[in-house]
Design a protein around this motif. Structure first.
Motif, PDB file in Angstrom:
ATOM      1  N   GLN A 206       0.811  -1.217   0.000  1.00 31.32           N
ATOM      2  CA  GLN A 206       0.000   0.000   0.000  1.00 31.32           C
ATOM      3  C   GLN A 206       0.844   1.267   0.000  1.00 31.32           C
ATOM      4  O   GLN A 206       0.324   2.363   0.193  1.00 31.32           O
ATOM      5  CB  GLN A 206      -0.965  -0.009   1.187  1.00 31.32           C
ATOM      6  CG  GLN A 206      -2.062  -1.068   1.076  1.00 31.32           C
ATOM      7  CD  GLN A 206      -2.845  -0.967  -0.223  1.00 31.32           C
ATOM      8  OE1 GLN A 206      -2.745  -1.825  -1.092  1.00 31.32           O
ATOM      9  NE2 GLN A 206      -3.631   0.093  -0.377  1.00 31.32           N
ATOM     10  N   ALA A 207       2.146   1.115  -0.256  1.00 32.65           N
ATOM     11  CA  ALA A 207       3.045   2.271  -0.333  1.00 32.65           C
ATOM     12  C   ALA A 207       3.003   2.837  -1.755  1.00 32.65           C
ATOM     13  O   ALA A 207       3.840   2.520  -2.596  1.00 32.65           O
ATOM     14  CB  ALA A 207       4.464   1.877   0.049  1.00 32.65           C
ATOM     15  N   ASP A 208       1.978   3.637  -2.036  1.00 28.95           N
ATOM     16  CA  ASP A 208       1.840   4.339  -3.312  1.00 28.95           C
ATOM     17  C   ASP A 208       1.761   3.405  -4.514  1.00 28.95           C
ATOM     18  O   ASP A 208       2.574   3.484  -5.438  1.00 28.95           O
ATOM     19  CB  ASP A 208       3.018   5.314  -3.488  1.00 28.95           C
ATOM     20  CG  ASP A 208       2.762   6.316  -4.614  1.00 28.95           C
ATOM     21  OD1 ASP A 208       1.573   6.586  -4.904  1.00 28.95           O
ATOM     22  OD2 ASP A 208       3.747   6.795  -5.204  1.00 28.95           O
ATOM     23  N   PRO A 209       0.769   2.485  -4.564  1.00 30.63           N
ATOM     24  CA  PRO A 209       0.620   1.616  -5.743  1.00 30.63           C
ATOM     25  C   PRO A 209       0.221   2.416  -6.976  1.00 30.63           C
ATOM     26  O   PRO A 209      -0.586   3.347  -6.887  1.00 30.63           O
ATOM     27  CB  PRO A 209      -0.484   0.645  -5.325  1.00 30.63           C
ATOM     28  CG  PRO A 209      -1.260   1.373  -4.285  1.00 30.63           C
ATOM     29  CD  PRO A 209      -0.270   2.238  -3.550  1.00 30.63           C
ATOM     30  N   ARG A 210       0.778   2.044  -8.134  1.00 29.91           N
ATOM     31  CA  ARG A 210       0.511   2.770  -9.372  1.00 29.91           C
ATOM     32  C   ARG A 210       0.283   1.798 -10.520  1.00 29.91           C
ATOM     33  O   ARG A 210       0.898   0.728 -10.567  1.00 29.91           O
ATOM     34  CB  ARG A 210       1.674   3.704  -9.730  1.00 29.91           C
ATOM     35  CG  ARG A 210       1.891   4.834  -8.727  1.00 29.91           C
ATOM     36  CD  ARG A 210       3.169   5.590  -9.026  1.00 29.91           C
ATOM     37  NE  ARG A 210       3.399   6.616  -8.021  1.00 29.91           N
ATOM     38  CZ  ARG A 210       3.330   7.925  -8.260  1.00 29.91           C
ATOM     39  NH1 ARG A 210       3.015   8.355  -9.475  1.00 29.91           N
ATOM     40  NH2 ARG A 210       3.559   8.794  -7.297  1.00 29.91           N
ATOM     41  N   TYR A 211      -0.583   2.196 -11.454  1.00 30.41           N
ATOM     42  CA  TYR A 211      -0.869   1.422 -12.658  1.00 30.41           C
ATOM     43  C   TYR A 211      -1.048   2.382 -13.822  1.00 30.41           C
ATOM     44  O   TYR A 211      -1.462   3.539 -13.629  1.00 30.41           O
ATOM     45  CB  TYR A 211      -2.155   0.601 -12.491  1.00 30.41           C
ATOM     46  CG  TYR A 211      -2.123  -0.389 -11.360  1.00 30.41           C
ATOM     47  CD1 TYR A 211      -1.734  -1.711 -11.579  1.00 30.41           C
ATOM     48  CD2 TYR A 211      -2.486  -0.014 -10.069  1.00 30.41           C
ATOM     49  CE1 TYR A 211      -1.704  -2.626 -10.537  1.00 30.41           C
ATOM     50  CE2 TYR A 211      -2.458  -0.921  -9.019  1.00 30.41           C
ATOM     51  CZ  TYR A 211      -2.059  -2.225  -9.261  1.00 30.41           C
ATOM     52  OH  TYR A 211      -2.029  -3.122  -8.230  1.00 30.41           O
ATOM     53  N   GLN A 212      -0.788   1.905 -15.038  1.00 29.50           N
ATOM     54  CA  GLN A 212      -1.155   2.685 -16.214  1.00 29.50           C
ATOM     55  C   GLN A 212      -2.671   2.651 -16.407  1.00 29.50           C
ATOM     56  O   GLN A 212      -3.314   3.668 -16.625  1.00 29.50           O
ATOM     57  CB  GLN A 212      -0.450   2.127 -17.451  1.00 29.50           C
ATOM     58  CG  GLN A 212       1.040   2.387 -17.487  1.00 29.50           C
ATOM     59  CD  GLN A 212       1.657   1.923 -18.784  1.00 29.50           C
ATOM     60  OE1 GLN A 212       1.148   1.016 -19.457  1.00 29.50           O
ATOM     61  NE2 GLN A 212       2.763   2.529 -19.153  1.00 29.50           N
ATOM     62  N   ASP A 213      -3.227   1.465 -16.330  1.00 25.97           N
ATOM     63  CA  ASP A 213      -4.674   1.240 -16.397  1.00 25.97           C
ATOM     64  C   ASP A 213      -4.937   0.028 -15.520  1.00 25.97           C
ATOM     65  O   ASP A 213      -4.642  -1.098 -15.904  1.00 25.97           O
ATOM     66  CB  ASP A 213      -5.112   0.974 -17.843  1.00 25.97           C
ATOM     67  CG  ASP A 213      -6.612   0.787 -17.975  1.00 25.97           C
ATOM     68  OD1 ASP A 213      -7.204   0.043 -17.155  1.00 25.97           O
ATOM     69  OD2 ASP A 213      -7.205   1.356 -18.908  1.00 25.97           O
TER      70      ASP A 213
END
Length: 334
Positions: A206-213
Motif C-alpha cells: 500500500q506504499a503508493d501503488p501505481r498502474y497505467q490502467d
C-alpha cells in the motif's frame, strides 16, 4: 494493439434472441464492451467479437473440488491468526476455530478458506512452521467432520503441501505464484488453485501503488499467471482468478476493478472475489471498524454476483446467503 472484451452481464428474465450465457452461468449478455489502451471504450454487438473470445466467455466453467458454478458460491473466511485485520485473535484456539467453521457451514457456506498468516497491509511474514502449526490441526479436524471443500490460504509451498496432506482441496495463493518458486509444483496436486493479483508484498503493497490502467494491467498480470500455472501442469479448468482487491490498490483502483469485474471472464477461469470488510468499503460506506462493514460487503457481493462472479469470499456468511437468496428470487441470479 491488444483488444480486451468485457461482456455486459444481464439477469433480466426478458432475454433477447441471440443472447449468450456468461460462462455457462446465471447471467446472459448480448453486448460486449471493447477496451484497449489507445482508444475509448466502445459497446459492440456479439457479431464483432472474435469467435475464440466468444467461446471463452460462454464456455461453462468446470467443477472444482466437486463444486459446480451454476450459482454463486460462498467461501467462508476462517483466519486462525492473532492479527488479521477483521477477526484477528477470535479463532486462534482450535475449538473456537472449529465452532466458527461449523457455524459458517450451517449458515450456507459452500467451502471454507483457512489462513494462518495475515496478509493485511503492513503484516510481517510468519515462519512456515508457525503457519503450519496454526492451520493443520483445524484443517484435519474439519476434514474428519465431513465432505465440505476446504481451501488453504497461503503463499508458501511448504504450508500448501502440509495442508493438502491433511485434506485440503484448494490452494489459494495471494501472491499468484510470485512468492514461493516451489508453489506451482505443489498446487498442481490440488483439486483447485487460485491465483490472485497483488502488487508488492503485504509489508509494502500500500506504499503508493501505481498502474497505467488498473483494469487492464491486472488482466494482463492474471493472464501471465494463468499461463505459468498451465505450464506447471495445472489445467485452466482447475484455476480460479482473483483481481486482489486491496492488495496494492488505492480506493479508486478497487472501485475501477469492481465496476468492470466481468472483464475477467475473458481469462476462461472461475472468478473469485474477496471484498469482505475491506478498507475501501469502510471509506465509501462509513464503517470505521472492519466489523461495521457487513452491509457494504454484502452490497459488493451482490454486485459481483450480477457480474457473474462464481465464488464470493466473505466473513458474513449468513447475511450474504440471505441476500443472494433474495436476489436470486427477485433479480434472476441463481
Amino acid at each position: 494493439m491488444t483488444t480486451y472484451w468485457r461482456p455486459i452481464p444481464m439477469t433480466d428474465p426478458a432475454r433477447p434472441p441471440g443472447a449468450q450465457a456468461l460462462a455457462g452461468g446465471w447471467c446472459w449478455f448480448d453486448r460486449v464492451e471493447r477496451l484497449s489502451r489507445t482508444e475509448p471504450p466502445r459497446v459492440v454487438n456479439l457479431d464483432e467479437v472474435p469467435a475464440d473470445v466468444l467461446a471463452r466467455l460462454t464456455a461453462p466453467r468446470e467443477p472444482i473440488a466437486g463444486l459446480t458454478f451454476d450459482a454463486p458460491r460462498i467461501m467462508g473466511i476462517l483466519n486462525v491468526t492473532p492479527d488479521s485485520f477483521s477477526d484477528g485473535g477470535l479463532f486462534v484456539a482450535e475449538e473456537a476455530a472449529l465452532a466458527q467453521a461449523r457455524a459458517m457451514k450451517a449458515q450456507g457456506a459452500d467451502l471454507l478458506d483457512l489462513g494462518g498468516e495475515s496478509t493485511r497491509p503492513g503484516a510481517a511474514t510468519v515462519p512456515d512452521t508457525e503457519e503450519i502449526a496454526r492451520v493443520i490441526p483445524v484443517l484435519a479436524a474439519l476434514r474428519r467432520d465431513g465432505a465440505m471443500p476446504l481451501s488453504i490460504d497461503t503463499r508458501k509451498a511448504a504450508v500448501a503441501e502440509a495442508a493438502l496432506a491433511a485434506g485440503a482441496d484448494i490452494v489459494n495463493d495471494v501472491s499468484g505464484l510470485d512468492y514461493d518458486p516451489g508453489m506451482a509444483a505443489v498446487a498442481a496436486r490440488a483439486r483447485g488453485f487460485c491465483v490472485m493479483h497483488a502488487q508488492g508484498t503485504p509489508e509494502t503493497m500500500q506504499a503508493d501503488p501505481r498502474y497505467q490502467d488498473v483494469l487492464l494491467d491486472v488482466y494482463d498480470a492474471l493472464e501471465s499467471r494463468v499461463a505459468r500455472a498451465e505450464a506447471a501442469g495445472i489445467p485452466r479448468g482447475r484455476l480460479l482468478v482473483d483481481p486482489g482487491l486491496g492488495f496494492g490498490k488505492t480506493l479508486q483502483h478497487n472501485v475501477s476493478l469492481v465496476r468492470r469485474l466481468s472483464l475477467y471472464h475473458g481469462l476462461g477461469c472461475t472468478i473469485l472475489l474477496g471484498a469482505s470488510r475491506k478498507g475501501f468499503i469502510g471509506v465509501l460506506g462509513g464503517g470505521a471498524q472492519a466489523r461495521d462493514r457487513m452491509p457494504g460487503s454484502v452490497a459488493v457481493a451482490l454486485h459481483a454476483a450480477r457480474q457473474g462472479v462464481q465464488v464470493l469470499r466473505v466473513h458474513d456468511v449468513a447475511e450474504t446467503r440471505q441476500a443472494l437468496s433474495l436476489q436470486g428470487a427477485v433479480g434472476g441470479t441463481a
